[in-house]
Design an enzyme around this catalytic site. Sequence first.
Site, PDB file in Angstrom:
ATOM      1  N   ARG A 100       4.272  13.641  -8.035  1.00  0.00           N
ATOM      2  CA  ARG A 100       4.320  12.942  -9.316  1.00  0.00           C
ATOM      3  C   ARG A 100       3.061  13.268 -10.118  1.00  0.00           C
ATOM      4  O   ARG A 100       1.958  13.320  -9.585  1.00  0.00           O
ATOM      5  CB  ARG A 100       4.426  11.436  -9.055  1.00  0.00           C
ATOM      6  CG  ARG A 100       4.637  10.587 -10.284  1.00  0.00           C
ATOM      7  CD  ARG A 100       4.648   9.120  -9.902  1.00  0.00           C
ATOM      8  NE  ARG A 100       5.853   8.753  -9.185  1.00  0.00           N
ATOM      9  CZ  ARG A 100       5.876   7.935  -8.127  1.00  0.00           C
ATOM     10  NH1 ARG A 100       4.756   7.431  -7.661  1.00  0.00           N
ATOM     11  NH2 ARG A 100       7.008   7.635  -7.552  1.00  0.00           N
ATOM     12  N   GLY A 148       0.844  -1.187   0.000  1.00  0.00           N
ATOM     13  CA  GLY A 148       0.000   0.000   0.000  1.00  0.00           C
ATOM     14  C   GLY A 148       0.874   1.230   0.000  1.00  0.00           C
ATOM     15  O   GLY A 148       2.100   1.153   0.170  1.00  0.00           O
ATOM     16  N   ASP A 171       3.398  -4.268  -8.094  1.00  0.00           N
ATOM     17  CA  ASP A 171       2.899  -3.021  -7.507  1.00  0.00           C
ATOM     18  C   ASP A 171       3.552  -1.801  -8.147  1.00  0.00           C
ATOM     19  O   ASP A 171       3.150  -0.666  -7.864  1.00  0.00           O
ATOM     20  CB  ASP A 171       3.117  -2.999  -5.983  1.00  0.00           C
ATOM     21  CG  ASP A 171       4.556  -3.246  -5.590  1.00  0.00           C
ATOM     22  OD1 ASP A 171       5.040  -4.364  -5.843  1.00  0.00           O
ATOM     23  OD2 ASP A 171       5.205  -2.340  -5.046  1.00  0.00           O
ATOM     24  N   ASN A 172       4.535  -2.029  -9.016  1.00  0.00           N
ATOM     25  CA  ASN A 172       5.151  -0.938  -9.769  1.00  0.00           C
ATOM     26  C   ASN A 172       4.747  -0.950 -11.238  1.00  0.00           C
ATOM     27  O   ASN A 172       5.403  -0.331 -12.070  1.00  0.00           O
ATOM     28  CB  ASN A 172       6.681  -1.002  -9.665  1.00  0.00           C
ATOM     29  CG  ASN A 172       7.181  -0.560  -8.305  1.00  0.00           C
ATOM     30  OD1 ASN A 172       6.505   0.164  -7.588  1.00  0.00           O
ATOM     31  ND2 ASN A 172       8.361  -1.018  -7.926  1.00  0.00           N
ATOM     32  N   ASP A 230       7.695   5.391 -10.809  1.00  0.00           N
ATOM     33  CA  ASP A 230       8.356   4.966  -9.573  1.00  0.00           C
ATOM     34  C   ASP A 230       9.802   4.565  -9.818  1.00  0.00           C
ATOM     35  O   ASP A 230      10.119   3.387  -9.983  1.00  0.00           O
ATOM     36  CB  ASP A 230       7.590   3.826  -8.899  1.00  0.00           C
ATOM     37  CG  ASP A 230       7.916   3.743  -7.413  1.00  0.00           C
ATOM     38  OD1 ASP A 230       8.755   4.531  -6.935  1.00  0.00           O
ATOM     39  OD2 ASP A 230       7.326   2.893  -6.716  1.00  0.00           O
TER      40      ASP A 230
END
Length: 484
Positions: free
Chosen positions: A189, A100, A265-266, A275
Amino acid sequence: MNLAETPNDQNFDNPFLTLNYEPALASLGDDYYDEVMAADFPQNTLRWRNDALLPPLGLDPQTVRDEDFINAFGKFQGRKPFLALRYHGYQFGEYNPHLGDGRGFLYGQVRGTNGELYDLGTKGSGKTPYSRGGDGMLTLKGGVREVLAAEALHQLGVRTSRCLTMIETGLSLWRGDEPSPTRSSVMVRFNSSHIRFGTFERLHYLQRPDLTKKLLDHVIENYYPHLILEKNKYIFFYAELVQRVAQLAAQWMAAGFCHAVLNTDNMSITGESFDYGPYAFIPTYDPYFTAAYFDYYRRYCYSHQPSICQWNLEMLQEPLKAIIDKTEMESELAKFNHYYQGKYRSLMLKKLGFEEFQLPEANELLNLTIQFLEDSQVGYHLFFWEIARTFASKWREDPAFVLNGSNILPISPAKIFENWCLLYHKILNSFPPGRMDIIAQTLTHHNPQTALLRPIIESVWEPIVQEDNWQPFHDLLKKIQSKR
């Protein structure tokens, strides 16, 4: 709907607080996120503002003050809620249900002047329920590196997130991979979406196909709107995602870029690169170049990136099979290599100066180029820049003129280089003389002089550490943005 708080006097005219923020993700409900607060920082010093990203938000850079950046994204005045997104992911091949947003949150979502929805997301803004014992902060060097990576990749034509701003925050942080204590920053970002493959994987782990479908409908509505009315919109979505990710992997490979941490998760559900932690641009062509010191088995080395992206798409089939037929997804994923090879071939030909995708000798030229780069270990980026710098129409007259006077000569092994020059000379003579100017322009456009290699990053970081001198950092960004 505008989610801004009632601003105080100093924020009445802050353009970031008058943007028309849309609660697109927030409207899905708190099954997908937690509302969080930003940290209070002892210092707010603006180190980077990306004025190029203001017009897409409908803002005139001339009317946006440095204080506006600081108040909105350093002091976090005038807006709430902030959303820490929930997700899981395969990390180095092992499933991790304890992930998360641990040091960032979704600041807000804004419709750009082009009609597309954009996320403003923080990195280094403090602890969340997913910080897992960490401090939720970002080192200043980490912020500097991500700003540089995003701008360099954007200029190289990679579909990437970018950084809107970076603010130094005055904290001293302790890290195992940097000399400590080290300085801190918060970064914002700018990208299309922070929804990840892992966002869907979490819902599968929780056995909530209802939430999976709700999220998938949201993704299609906001990021694949051309599919909304399609009868088979769900499989069309997956098919398009496969193509986007394959083409992204090709963009990384042609750019000589190693992301380093391609966990699920990336991976963005929109097929966008984001990221940037221990990334690196390859200095020479080494298929096993590995950017992360902790990637002991080279899982995410340079040459593995396409296959890892394909594997990640395969893992995404597990949560999606509650909505999409798995056999159909497997059929679409089988096209990954076709999409990848086509895009990689096209991009590499452009780096060599040729827009023609159907060039008869294309495969031979590309194979010989890669063989030469690998065997000679000449600088990957230097080689293409030297072609662009020294290119002349007289290369058509004699292969001995090809790369004559470049900074990479003499080269060993000489035989491979000689064969490469002969083939390049032959291809040039397949075009009319009038095409030489177009080839020269293509070479210059696709091969910037400045390559963001690790020594270059360190050369701008050292003045910051030693003298708090940011001029080399800003000079480097100007070179990157102007493709010099």
